[in-house]
Design an enzyme around this catalytic site. Structure first.
Site, PDB file in Angstrom:
ATOM      1  N   ILE A 164       0.706  -1.295  -0.020  1.00 23.31           N
ATOM      2  CA  ILE A 164       0.034  -0.017   0.033  1.00 23.31           C
ATOM      3  C   ILE A 164       0.811   1.330  -0.019  1.00 23.31           C
ATOM      4  O   ILE A 164       0.653   2.174  -0.703  1.00 23.31           O
ATOM      5  CB  ILE A 164      -1.090  -0.107   1.146  1.00 23.31           C
ATOM      6  CG1 ILE A 164      -2.030  -1.060   1.087  1.00 23.31           C
ATOM      7  CG2 ILE A 164      -1.790   1.327   1.412  1.00 23.31           C
ATOM      8  CD1 ILE A 164      -2.837  -1.354   2.243  1.00 23.31           C
ATOM      9  N   THR A 185      13.368  -2.131   6.245  1.00 19.75           N
ATOM     10  CA  THR A 185      14.385  -2.462   5.605  1.00 19.75           C
ATOM     11  C   THR A 185      14.337  -1.634   4.297  1.00 19.75           C
ATOM     12  O   THR A 185      13.195  -1.058   3.831  1.00 19.75           O
ATOM     13  CB  THR A 185      14.192  -3.827   4.871  1.00 19.75           C
ATOM     14  OG1 THR A 185      13.238  -4.121   4.325  1.00 19.75           O
ATOM     15  CG2 THR A 185      14.497  -4.924   5.964  1.00 19.75           C
ATOM     16  N   ALA A 245      -4.219   3.190   8.101  1.00 18.66           N
ATOM     17  CA  ALA A 245      -3.812   1.798   8.386  1.00 18.66           C
ATOM     18  C   ALA A 245      -4.564   1.284   9.486  1.00 18.66           C
ATOM     19  O   ALA A 245      -5.615   0.515   9.554  1.00 18.66           O
ATOM     20  CB  ALA A 245      -2.527   2.020   8.618  1.00 18.66           C
ATOM     21  N   ARG A 246      -4.193   1.723  10.852  1.00 15.40           N
ATOM     22  CA  ARG A 246      -5.170   1.272  11.857  1.00 15.40           C
ATOM     23  C   ARG A 246      -4.773   2.280  12.848  1.00 15.40           C
ATOM     24  O   ARG A 246      -3.702   2.984  13.343  1.00 15.40           O
ATOM     25  CB  ARG A 246      -4.058  -0.151  12.661  1.00 15.40           C
ATOM     26  CG  ARG A 246      -4.594  -1.267  11.986  1.00 15.40           C
ATOM     27  CD  ARG A 246      -5.794  -1.795  12.116  1.00 15.40           C
ATOM     28  NE  ARG A 246      -6.320  -3.226  11.496  1.00 15.40           N
ATOM     29  CZ  ARG A 246      -6.827  -3.436  10.279  1.00 15.40           C
ATOM     30  NH1 ARG A 246      -6.999  -2.428   9.763  1.00 15.40           N
ATOM     31  NH2 ARG A 246      -6.964  -4.760  10.253  1.00 15.40           N
ATOM     32  N   GLU A 275     -12.190   2.572  17.731  1.00 16.50           N
ATOM     33  CA  GLU A 275     -13.535   2.621  16.861  1.00 16.50           C
ATOM     34  C   GLU A 275     -14.267   1.638  17.115  1.00 16.50           C
ATOM     35  O   GLU A 275     -13.892   0.434  17.729  1.00 16.50           O
ATOM     36  CB  GLU A 275     -13.034   2.551  15.432  1.00 16.50           C
ATOM     37  CG  GLU A 275     -12.225   1.413  14.741  1.00 16.50           C
ATOM     38  CD  GLU A 275     -11.657   1.342  13.373  1.00 16.50           C
ATOM     39  OE1 GLU A 275     -12.250   0.507  12.724  1.00 16.50           O
ATOM     40  OE2 GLU A 275     -11.038   2.330  12.886  1.00 16.50           O
ATOM     41  N   HIS A 293     -13.997   4.221   8.225  1.00 16.49           N
ATOM     42  CA  HIS A 293     -13.006   3.023   7.976  1.00 16.49           C
ATOM     43  C   HIS A 293     -13.455   2.352   6.752  1.00 16.49           C
ATOM     44  O   HIS A 293     -13.842   1.160   6.604  1.00 16.49           O
ATOM     45  CB  HIS A 293     -13.106   2.104   9.208  1.00 16.49           C
ATOM     46  CG  HIS A 293     -11.958   1.038   9.085  1.00 16.49           C
ATOM     47  ND1 HIS A 293     -11.458   0.339  10.339  1.00 16.49           N
ATOM     48  CD2 HIS A 293     -11.278   0.485   8.168  1.00 16.49           C
ATOM     49  CE1 HIS A 293     -10.552  -0.490   9.805  1.00 16.49           C
ATOM     50  NE2 HIS A 293     -10.326  -0.374   8.654  1.00 16.49           N
ATOM     51  N   GLY A 295     -11.615   2.683   3.975  1.00 20.78           N
ATOM     52  CA  GLY A 295     -10.585   2.686   2.768  1.00 20.78           C
ATOM     53  C   GLY A 295     -10.485   1.471   1.846  1.00 20.78           C
ATOM     54  O   GLY A 295     -10.083   1.611   0.566  1.00 20.78           O
TER      55      GLY A 295
END
Length: 331
Positions: A164, A185, A245-246, A275, A293, A295
């Protein structure tokens, strides 16, 4: 492996109708036609009665659920409807010898599109403008009315350059943003060159230098409250933060305080720490765009997720290793 050719599958939420219908054709499936989220007691009961559990992000499949499964000795596959598995206790799953799968790859473009929408919406104050019109308070065009900031030429800092994050970077380049990123990385030089991306080993150093921050990493113990009060203090006062994301990756209380104090300029949020509860301070703060939420909420994406769940179950029923395995529960 179940002893019958049609394993007992329990699905915790409503899925696309075509997915539910196909499951009914293939499995002994128990659907949640009310779409009411399961309680922890209902999850534990389901874990006792099925061979395959199909949870979603709204289910907390914790140690108690897996303990109930281990006691009954039936549940062998947890086929998650979603990519993230932070709502599933993987250690407990391993102890209970339950295999866990997910649905990667099919939501990349949908989520990246939503991130890009938020990147556009917050600096240009689209949420505030929409409210102005709906509330009947717009008095007409003005040379100084609803001024925001252009994103062309700004620096975008991406936290997590996986599928993403990389998709966001490619979209951002088309809008004239300069891409910076922090990742565990470093990407290969060829990919960095393609996206003209600058890698920062030190997250703090990147946060202090970019104009827009996009969170695209998974939620893990290491990333819980990754963005906290200390890191908000590092950001430029003109910076915007985007999170699709979260919610738990951002300390929501620290975010509210940073916005209220003017430590950052705004936020675009598709996820929240607790949430569906949303900190009421966010509802009143200017420069904030809030989404429920959504997405990955496309017809195509949900259908593709369901197809992956079905494929994982079918491969497991045939005695093979599921293609989207997160945790292997058997030796």
């Amino acid at each position: 492996m179940p002893n019958t050719p049609r394993p007992k599958v329990i699905v915790t939420r409503r899925l696309p109708q075509a997915v539910e219908t196909r499951m009914a054709e293939l499995f002994d499936v128990e659907l949640n036609l009310t779409d009411t989220p399961f309680s922890q007691e209902q999850l534990a009961d389901a874990a006792r009665r099925c061979d395959v559990l199909v949870p979603t992000v709204t289910d907390h499949v914790d140690a108690a659920v897996f303990a109930a499964a281990a006691e009954a000795g039936r549940l062998k596959l947890c086929a998650n409807f979603g990519v993230g598995v932070d709502h599933i206790d993987l250690h407990a799953a391993r102890v209970a010898k339950v295999t866990v799968t997910n649905t990667p790859g099919v939501l990349t473009d949908d989520t990246a599109d939503m991130v890009m929408a938020l990147i556009l919406s917050v600096p240009r104050r689209l949420g505030e403008g929409e409210k102005l019109v709906r509330q009947g308070n717009w008095a007409g065009w003005s040379p100084t009315g609803m001024l925001g900031h252009r994103i062309t030429g700004k620096r975008l800092g991406i936290i997590g350059m996986g599928r993403i994050g990389s998709a966001v970077a490619r979209r951002a380049r088309a809008f004239g943003l300069t891409v910076h990123y922090h990742n565990r990385t470093r990407l290969p030089p060829s990919i960095e060159a393609e996206m003209e991306a600058t890698w920062w080993a030190d997250l703090d150093a990147m946060l202090a230098r970019v104009d827009i921050i996009s969170i695209n990493c998974p939620h893990t113990p290491d990333t819980h409250h990754l963005i906290d009060a200390r890191r908000f203090a590092l950001m430029q006062k003109s910076a915007y933060i985007i999170n699709a994301a979260r919610g738990e990756i951002v300390d929501e209380n620290a975010l509210c305080e940073a916005l209220a104090k003017g430590q950052i300029a705004g936020a675009g949020l598709d996820v929240f720490e607790h949430e569906p509860a949303v900190d009421p301070r966010l509802l009143d703060l200017p420069g904030v765009v809030l989404l429920p939420h959504m997405g990955s909420a496309t017809f195509e994406g949900r259908q593709a997720m369901g197809e992956k769940v079905i494929a994982n179950i079918r491969v497991w029923v045939d005695g093979h290793r599921p293609p989207d395995i997160v945790l292997e529960g058997w030796a």
